[in-house]
Write a protein that holds these residues in place. Structure first.
Motif, PDB file in Angstrom:
ATOM      1  N   THR A 136       0.828  -1.216   0.000  1.00 28.01           N
ATOM      2  CA  THR A 136       0.000   0.000   0.000  1.00 28.01           C
ATOM      3  C   THR A 136       0.859   1.262   0.000  1.00 28.01           C
ATOM      4  N   TYR A 140       0.620   4.598  -2.462  1.00 31.67           N
ATOM      5  CA  TYR A 140       0.359   5.962  -1.967  1.00 31.67           C
ATOM      6  C   TYR A 140       1.527   6.878  -2.311  1.00 31.67           C
ATOM      7  N   ARG A 143       1.370   7.746  -5.912  1.00 26.31           N
ATOM      8  CA  ARG A 143       0.231   8.612  -6.226  1.00 26.31           C
ATOM      9  C   ARG A 143       0.594  10.079  -5.985  1.00 26.31           C
ATOM     10  N   GLU A 195      -0.157  10.841   7.912  1.00 25.67           N
ATOM     11  CA  GLU A 195      -0.913   9.641   7.544  1.00 25.67           C
ATOM     12  C   GLU A 195       0.028   8.493   7.188  1.00 25.67           C
ATOM     13  N   LEU A 199       0.616   4.861   8.727  1.00 24.00           N
ATOM     14  CA  LEU A 199       0.419   3.681   7.877  1.00 24.00           C
ATOM     15  C   LEU A 199       1.613   2.739   7.948  1.00 24.00           C
TER      16      LEU A 199
ATOM     17  N   THR B  16      -1.614  -1.391  15.372  1.00 23.95           N
ATOM     18  CA  THR B  16      -1.071  -0.453  14.385  1.00 23.95           C
ATOM     19  C   THR B  16      -1.484  -0.841  12.968  1.00 23.95           C
ATOM     20  N   LYS B  19      -4.899   0.429  12.435  1.00 27.94           N
ATOM     21  CA  LYS B  19      -4.826   1.871  12.252  1.00 27.94           C
ATOM     22  C   LYS B  19      -4.510   2.199  10.787  1.00 27.94           C
ATOM     23  N   GLY B  20      -3.547   1.434  10.237  1.00 32.51           N
ATOM     24  CA  GLY B  20      -3.210   1.623   8.829  1.00 32.51           C
ATOM     25  C   GLY B  20      -4.341   1.223   7.920  1.00 32.51           C
ATOM     26  N   ILE B  23      -6.825   3.938   7.297  1.00 38.07           N
ATOM     27  CA  ILE B  23      -6.462   4.897   6.239  1.00 38.07           C
ATOM     28  C   ILE B  23      -6.811   4.320   4.878  1.00 38.07           C
ATOM     29  N   THR B  24      -6.502   3.028   4.696  1.00 32.76           N
ATOM     30  CA  THR B  24      -6.810   2.373   3.422  1.00 32.76           C
ATOM     31  C   THR B  24      -8.311   2.409   3.141  1.00 32.76           C
TER      32      THR B  24
END
Lengths: 381, 154
Positions: A136, A140, A143, A195, A199, B16, B19-20, B23-24
């Motif tokens: 992911t 991101y 992007r 963010e 992540l 965690t 948490k990620g 966002i996804t």
């Protein structure tokens, strides 16, 4: 009889070191890097980086080209941070010529090179996530990098190899439309760093993979001449933009993020990662200070079509996303440089690989290579 | 590492990661409402900005054969041949009113060598050599990448 066969087995069965070739075509070597790994089971005993697969004779080419015609080649050194590279070359030739760059050009240059720094660190963030198994992050990162590339495409006409920072200024002028686009991008991107930290950076799996691995202490840094993120990750507050400010960096306020050993040892892979993430925030700060006050005026100093600097030599260095990039140019007062030497930071970074990978697992070797953030175009030149 | 510490790590990892994942899911919801980000290339094309550096084009009627582009080219991919005009030939002018003293015989660019740096178009005095926005010109034969601008056809 039973005893005999065990003795026989002991003689015929033996353990041996395994020679493993990682690369040149390997997704986590970030280019055409070949690492000859000697493994003892899962443990790496020796990891020798073999370079030279992307050697393009930059320095020899430069001796046979005009000063202006070298700049497209300079773009191709570190192809993820072309703007910073060509800015370094332009500054070197300008100090050789002794010309003053217009204020407007300096503003545009710093804004663009900080944008490029964000783009480069986003790439590093994305691919490092990919190395650690987080796909992911890669998506991101790309992007948002794409938005910066769109800005660069508007300003220079090319997407990756811009040839934008010319000797004496910039290729084209910046328009209000582009300024607005950069402002929009900053508004969009400001919350993104936080963010991304949530992540990937503070993810416990990622932390466990990267902490206490690939530890570079200050002594190693000094021995190998490491600069940039490596040095700051090891805890030394050294940034050329602060220590020897070039262009207009002495007029802007920004902090130099350093590694603190927050998650493990000082100077480990995680520290280097967080330094890159924090540098993006500082780059945003620099652009925000400059974007509203771009002065009017020409975007390029008056430079002739044929550049003939007086005989002499110059060494100039700039802070690129990967460290200090130096250009040493000798002029013999002809239209072509007598010698162009490029001191690339990535070459020093990759040299440490063998030291860093003594006695680590093979998977940790990948983590170490990823955190060095090398671009093979700059290693081989 | 004790067992309790190990369990703590597992808990942290799960926390965690969720948490990620949050966002996804936010991005996922945005895509559902606002539509795709990806451009389906052959069907829809991205709009190229003004001044994009694509395929080079030379308007030979305006070219004064000054060879500045060939001199500045870092990869030497521009081939120009020009003769002196014969005595008594009628004077020839470009659109901008510059008198042409040479007779252009050949203006070829090897596009497979071109690195799209934009140096040639920036030095052109009559602005007859410029980058177009064209970027779809792949061919099967390498020879076809040598563009002949004297009678321009692919």
């Amino acid at each position: 009889m039973q005893m005999d066969s065990t003795e026989n087995l002991k003689e015929t069965l033996r353990t041996d070191e395994l020679l493993l070739n990682m690369g040149p075509q390997h997704p986590s070597t970030h280019g055409v890097l070949r690492v000859v790994v000697t493994t003892d089971g899962e443990i790496v005993k020796e990891a020798k980086p073999e370079i030279g697969y992307l050697h393009r004779c930059f320095e020899k080419h430069a001796e046979n080209s005009d000063y202006i015609a070298v700049s497209p080649y300079v773009d191709r050194l570190d192809y993820l941070a072309s703007m910073n590279n060509s800015m370094g070359y332009a500054i070197a030739v300008e100090s050789l010529l002794g010309i003053e760059v217009p204020r407007r050009a300096e503003y545009i240059r710093v804004i663009i090179s900080e944008l490029q720094r964000i783009a480069s660190h986003l790439m590093s963030y994305g691919t490092y996530g990919l190395d650690m198994g987080a796909f992911t992050a890669f998506m991101y990162g790309f992007r948002d990098r794409e938005m910066i590339l769109d800005i660069f495409e508007m300003i220079s006409g090319a997407r990756l190899l811009y040839n934008y920072m010319w000797i004496g200024g910039t290729y084209r002028d910046i328009t209000p439309e582009i300024v607005q686009k950069i402002k929009d991008f900053l508004v969009y991107f400001k919350p993104k760093v936080e963010e991304y930290n949530n992540l990937v950076t503070y993810n416990q799996i990622f932390v466990e993979r990267t902490r206490n691995i690939g530890v570079i202490d200050l002594k190693t840094c000094h021995t190998y001449g490491l600069t940039g993120v490596m040095l700051r990750g090891a805890g030394l507050k050294w940034d050329l933009r602060k220590e020897h400010p070039y262009s207009i960096y002495k007029e802007v306020e920004f902090d130099v993020p350093v590694g603190t050993g927050q998650m493990g040892t000082l100077g480990d892979c995680w520290d280097r990662h967080i330094v890159r993430m924090n540098e993006m925030i500082q780059s945003i700060r620099i652009i925000e200070q400059l974007i509203d006050g771009i002065p009017e005026g020409p975007h390029r100093a008056k430079v002739g079509k044929v550049i003939k600097p007086p005989a002499g030599e110059v060494y100039s260095r700039t802070e690129c996303p990967r460290g200090e990039l130096g250009f040493y140019i000798i002029s013999d007062s002809t239209g072509k440089p007598a010698r162009v030497r490029c001191k690339s930071p990535c070459f020093m970074n990759i040299a440490t690989l063998n030291d860093l990978s003594q006695g680590v697992m093979v998977a940790d070797l990948i983590a170490t290579i990823g955190s060095l953030d090398i671009v093979l175009g700059e290693v081989d030149r | 590492m004790t067992f309790t510490e190990y369990l703590g790590l597992v808990k942290d990892a799960a926390f965690t990661t969720f948490k990620g994942m949050g966002i996804t899911f936010k991005v996922f919801a945005k895509v559902q409402t606002k539509g795709d980000i990806t451009i389906q290339y052959p069907e829809t094309r991205d709009h190229l900005p003004l001044g994009s550096r694509g395929l080079l084009f030379n308007d030979v009627d305006d070219c004064i054969s000054c060879k500045q582009c060939a001199a500045v080219c870092p990869v030497d991919c521009i081939y120009i041949e020009a003769d002196k005009k014969e005595a008594g030939a009628t004077a020839d002018f470009t659109k901008g009113g510059v008198k042409k003293t040479l007779d252009l015989k050949r203006f070829d660019i090897d596009v497979s060598l071109c690195c799209y740096c934009g140096l040639c178009s920036s030095v052109c005095p009559t602005e007859c050599l410029y980058h177009t926005k064209e970027y779809e010109y792949s061919v099967l034969d390498r020879d076809k990448h040598i563009m002949n601008y004297m009678d321009y056809k692919r």
